[in-house]
Design an enzyme around this catalytic site. Structure first.
Site, mmCIF file in Angstrom:
data_model
loop_
_atom_site.group_PDB
_atom_site.id
_atom_site.type_symbol
_atom_site.label_atom_id
_atom_site.label_comp_id
_atom_site.label_asym_id
_atom_site.label_seq_id
_atom_site.Cartn_x
_atom_site.Cartn_y
_atom_site.Cartn_z
ATOM 1 C CG ASP A 19 -1.706 -1.220 1.201
ATOM 2 O OD1 ASP A 19 -2.264 -1.816 0.419
ATOM 3 O OD2 ASP A 19 -1.946 -1.945 2.394
ATOM 4 C CE LYS A 22 3.220 -2.341 -4.527
ATOM 5 N NZ LYS A 22 2.808 -2.112 -3.105
ATOM 6 N N GLY A 46 -4.010 -4.420 -3.997
ATOM 7 C CA GLY A 46 -5.041 -3.303 -4.538
ATOM 8 C C GLY A 46 -4.376 -2.087 -4.994
ATOM 9 C CG HIS A 47 -1.813 -1.762 -7.595
ATOM 10 N ND1 HIS A 47 -1.052 -2.307 -8.514
ATOM 11 C CD2 HIS A 47 -1.248 -2.250 -6.560
ATOM 12 C CE1 HIS A 47 0.018 -2.955 -7.964
ATOM 13 N NE2 HIS A 47 0.059 -3.019 -6.732
ATOM 14 C CD GLN A 233 0.937 -8.727 -2.634
ATOM 15 O OE1 GLN A 233 1.678 -9.473 -3.164
ATOM 16 N NE2 GLN A 233 -0.472 -8.523 -2.827
#
Ligand code: IMP
Length: 434
Positions: A19, A22, A46-47, A233
């Protein structure tokens, strides 16, 4: 051109517990790259990317899929959940984003099946509060376990052999049902034939995207196309180098890029290490600088620190330079991107952990043993804070002096060149210093 092209093929990797932002940095850097590669992890990631005020949250597809002229590659190192991939493709198309030839998916990727998600949930519930890993319940650990054990793994290429898939699923599902019943007293057996039918259908829908991505990538590299490897991650969640067992099941660090993508290590010329200006973590596990007080709550609210995948409130704390220096070393970070600097405005003083005190000694050693962290007290250096809305700053010299000092100090502590500062979610709220 945004100035990253001269780096050569680059890996973007989180140096904390995920988180870090990225997704945004990859999106900005893609101005200068032709190909983006998701090399590990699965739908646990989760991006979030914000473009023109529109927010896109992606779990399984690389952030590059939002750019139609960039080839987005999901490699064999990824565990692929077809329900998530197909859902993301259809939701992107519904919002006017073209997804077609620009997306390539490896035939070698392992498939996340319903029994993986079920096992993840059953194992976490059975573990009890003290022993939970706090996984995302996306079936990541069970799918990677099946991959490594080799007895039960099912790959994308298996979705194109109906008879073989039916036979294999018959055996695997019988085993999983027996296991779930014996271990968790779970009495709703899964139906192998139903899963086979459903996943053969998914295979057909995925077919236009599926190929040998390792050959594709090496060919693109040979043709002089520029490749960005997008980590999921963070390195502190890497199964080999993170805070084991409180990690994910893949090589989330930069090392995973070559094995996941099938490209030689000599290809990657630079590593963009991404950090937040503070630390966060979701799920269980060591977090020496965690703030379980009003300051931690303030960081969470200002930084909107709630999980993209699970919506869980993230644990928040000060920047941990011992941990980040360790991951910068393991990942070979050549460049540093500091994200969320704007979140730290209005604090009078900001602390940075510069050492770990343990039984009367202070060191920079990042322990292998997760339980050793119970004995560790962070040693802080305190820097003066600043005020004002940094979201308006576009150049380094527009930042308040103390904010400049702060990021320079982080770069110094990590021994990595400061290349990017982000002061908000939009593309233009990004300063490039190289
Ligand atoms: P899993 O990957 O779902 O097995 O979860 C293992 C650990 O990694 C848990 O602490 C999760 O919260 C964490 N984790 C997995 N993916 C991400 C991510 O993309 N960002 C942050 N934490 C993650």
């Amino acid at each position: 051109m945004s100035g990253f092209g001269s780096l050569g093929h680059t890996c973007v990797v989180g140096l904390q517990w995920g988180d870090e932002g990225k997704g945004k940095i990859v999106d900005v850097m893609l101005e200068d790259f032709d190909v983006v590669v998701r090399y590990g992890g699965g739908a646990n990631a989760g991006h979030t990317v914000v473009i023109g005020g529109e927010r896109f949250a992606l779990h399984q597809l690389p952030s590059g899929v939002l750019r139609p002229n960039v080839i987005s590659v999901v490699t064999g190192g990824v565990v692929l959940d077809p329900t998530v991939v197909l859902g993301e493709i259809s939701s992107l198309r519904g919002r006017g984003v073209a997804v077609g030839e620009n997306l390539r998916i490896s035939e070698r990727a392992h498939v996340v099946l319903p029994y993986h998600r079920l096992e993840d949930q059953l194992a976490e519930s059975a573990a009890g509060s003290g022993a939970r890993l706090g996984t995302t319940s996306r079936g990541i650990g069970p799918c990677y376990s099946d991959k490594m054990s080799r007895r039960y793994g099912i790959r994308v290429c298996d979705l194109y052999r109906p008879e073989r898939l039916r036979e294999r699923l018959g055996q695997v599902v019988a085993h999983k049902n027996a296991y779930f019943r014996a271990l968790f007293d779970h009495r709703q057996p899964l139906d192998a034939e139903q899963i086979a039918r459903e996943y053969l259908g998914f295979g057909e829908q995925l077919r236009p995207f599926v190929c040998d991505t390792a050959t594709l990538l090496n060919g693109l590299i040979g043709d002089g196309r520029r490749v960005l490897f997008e980590g999921a991650q963070g390195a502190l969640l890497d199964v080999d180098h993170g805070t084991y067992p409180y990690v994910t099941s893949s090589n989330a660090g930069a090392g995973g890029a070559c094995s996941g993508a099938g490209v030689p290590p000599t290809v990657i010329r630079a590593t963009m290490g991404v950090v937040k200006a503070y630390s966060t973590r979701v799920g269980a596990g060591p977090f020496p600088t965690e703030l379980k007080d009003a300051t931690g709550d303030e960081i969470r609210e200002r930084g909107r620190e709630y999980g993209t995948t699970t919506g869980r409130p993230r644990r928040c704390g000060w920047f941990d330079a011992v941990a980040a220096r360790y991951s910068a070393m393991v990942c070979g970070a050549t460049d540093l991107a500091v994200m969320h600097l704007d979140t730290l405005s209005e604090f009078d003083a900001i602390s940075v952990c510069v050492g770990y005190a343990q039984r009367g000694n202070v060191s920079n050693r990042f322990p292998a043993d997760a339980y050793e962290f119970d004995e560790i007290q962070p040693v802080y250096e305190t820097l003066s804070g600043w005020s004002g809305d940094l979201g308006r700053c576009r150049r380094f010299d527009e930042l308040p002096e103390n904010a400049r000092r702060y990021v320079q100090r982080l770069s110094e502590l990590l021994g990595v060149r400061l290349s990017v500062i982000s002061v908000g979610p939009q593309r233009d709220q990004t300063m490039l210093l190289t």
